[in-house]
Each structure stands twice: as C-alpha cells, then as structure tokens.
Enzyme design. Structure first.
Site, PDB file in Angstrom:
ATOM      1  N   ALA A  65       0.883  -1.203   0.247  1.00 42.92           N
ATOM      2  CA  ALA A  65      -0.006   0.033   0.076  1.00 42.92           C
ATOM      3  C   ALA A  65       0.795   1.345   0.063  1.00 42.92           C
ATOM      4  CB  ALA A  65      -0.872   0.021   1.290  1.00 42.92           C
ATOM      5  N   GLY A 109       0.006  -5.573   0.089  1.00 44.08           N
ATOM      6  CA  GLY A 109      -0.874  -5.614  -0.738  1.00 44.08           C
ATOM      7  C   GLY A 109      -0.239  -6.225  -1.942  1.00 44.08           C
ATOM      8  N   GLU A 112      -0.738  -9.766  -1.625  1.00 44.79           N
ATOM      9  CA  GLU A 112      -2.204 -10.089  -1.472  1.00 44.79           C
ATOM     10  C   GLU A 112      -2.363  -9.933  -2.858  1.00 44.79           C
ATOM     11  OE1 GLU A 112      -3.664  -8.741   2.739  1.00 44.79           O
ATOM     12  OE2 GLU A 112      -2.748  -7.329   1.465  1.00 44.79           O
ATOM     13  N   GLU A 132       2.948  -5.807   7.422  1.00 48.55           N
ATOM     14  CA  GLU A 132       1.821  -4.745   7.989  1.00 48.55           C
ATOM     15  C   GLU A 132       1.937  -4.672   9.267  1.00 48.55           C
ATOM     16  OE1 GLU A 132      -0.335  -6.218   4.251  1.00 48.55           O
ATOM     17  OE2 GLU A 132       0.976  -7.055   5.688  1.00 48.55           O
TER      18      GLU A 132
END
Length: 258
Positions: A65, A109, A112, A132
């Site tokens: 992110a 991300g 992911e 994270e």
C-alpha cells in the site's frame, strides 16, 4: 485506453497488464487500484483476450500500500472509502484466468494481489512478505485468509506476526508460487503459459477457474457436487465434441468457445 499507472498490451489473445509507478515502487494507491479494476473489466469484455498476465518491473512487483497516502487516514475515512475493496472484488469477479508474474518485491498488498491471481510465476529474485504488523496494522486485502490456506498456518503466522519476507525458493517449496524461473525470462515464461491457456476452450477455462474458486468457499461435499455438475454441463458444448474428436483423430483441437 491510456493509464497513468499501468501499461497494457494485448497480443496473441493475452492481455499483459504492467504496474507502472516506478518512483513509488509500484505502491498501490487509489489511482492505480481504480485503473487496475478498469483494465481488468476491459480485458474481461474484450473477446480477443483469453488470458491475463499481471506483472511489475524486474525489481518490484508491488511494494504494498502507498503508506504516504494512508498515514493520516482515520477509521471513518477508511471505512467509508472501502479502500482497495472494490478492486479486490473486481479481480475475484474476473472469469478469465489471471497469471501473476512476480519479480522483486511483492510486499503487503503486492503479495495479496499476487495471491488473488490464479497462477503465480516467480522470478528468482522475488520476495514475498506481509510486513503490515511492523506498521501497526493488519493486512487488508486477504492475507490472513489466503496465506494460511496457501502455505499453512505455521508458515503464514511466521510471516504475518514477524513481517519476515519469503524468498522465491521458499515460496516455491511452501506452495505459494507455481514455479520459479530466471528473472530475465519471467515475462517470456508467463506469456508461454498464457498462450497454452489461450489455446483451450474459454468456456472450459472459465468453468475450471470457477470450480477451483468454490473450493475455498464450500464444504468438500458441496464443492464436489458443483464440480460434477460443471463436468456434466461441458457435454452440452461444441468444444467438448471437438476436443474429444480431435483426441481420437490425433490432431490439434480447434476450439470455438461454443
């Protein structure tokens, strides 16, 4: 359509979508995610596209992110904007097969995003991670659910709770990726795989993807029944007749998606 954060190329029935924010290590900001959703919808509607490749650069797939854009956000802002949710849903709604071709860092991300694809081909320099926890947050695009399913609870919790990255070789051994290839040949290998998929009946590849996706959401007995019904339904298609005739006649099948 031209995009600010993506480069899209369609060739030989394959759509290659390249994340392109080099100054930000392909960090996933709102613009990139919105454009990615649009690119996937466009590829899904394009009759010439039979398989999709999602990739980044040789140094980074996606570094996660965009922390600079998120640092000052409040719960209310995050909740109301449903950050990343709509694009994640678009990826899952895409019925055509998606291959993630991952080189360099696939963090947060980015990892992911790769896990949402159907096949993950990793370059030798790839590194996967969910850091994270080091930022005081949890994953937000499915890692606590998909990573545990992909590599098991023990390895997943090791990565999720420490932020430790996983090398391409370890990811291969753990089952996170389908195979590891030389970095310089990553896109070439991904294209070759996509071409093999594109040669098949699109009806069949969509059905296989749908059935496999249900395996994560249904009890085994219901999943087996769903698969059996799809198997039976294939016998109503012209492609089934062509595929079996070609096999018996020892020739290449000419599928027409009918």
């Amino acid at each position: 359509m031209a995009y600010d954060t993506l480069i899209v190329d369609v060739e030989d029935h394959v759509a290659l979508i390249k994340l392109n924010r080099p100054d930000a290590m392909n960090a996933l900001n709102a613009v990139l995610m919105a454009e990615l959703g649009d690119a996937l919808r466009t590829a899904e509607k394009n009759d010439k596209v039979r398989c999709i490749i999602l990739t980044g650069s040789e140094k980074v797939f996606a570094a996660g992110a965009d922390i600079e854009a998120l640092a000052e956000k409040s719960f209310v802002e995050m909740y109301c904007s449903e950050t990343y949710g709509s694009t994640a849903e678009q990826i899952l709604r895409t019925r055509k097969p998606i291959i993630a071709a991952v080189a360099g860092y696939a963090m947060g991300g980015g990892c992911e995003l790769a896990m949402m694809c159907d096949i993950v081909i990793a370059a030798e320099n790839a590194k996967f991670g969910q850091p994270e926890v080091t930022l005081g947050i949890t994953p937000g695009m499915g890692a606590t659910q998909r990573l545990t399913r992909a590599i098991g609870k023990a390895k997943a919790m090791d990565m999720l709770l420490t932020g430790r990255p996983m090398t391409a070789d370890e990811a291969d051994r753990a089952g996170l990726v389908s195979r590891v290839v030389p970095t310089k040949k990553l896109v070439e290998e991904a294209r070759a795989t996509a071409q093999k998929i594109a040669e098949k009946s699109l009806i069949t590849t969509k059905a296989v993807k749908e059935a496999a996706g249900r395996s994560f959401e249904m009890p085994l007995r219901e999943g087996l029944l769903f698969e059996r019904r799809l198997f039976q339904a294939m016998f109503s298609t012209q492609d089934q007749a062509e595929g079996m005739s070609a096999f018996l006649e020892k020739r290449a099948a000419q599928f027409r998606d009918r």
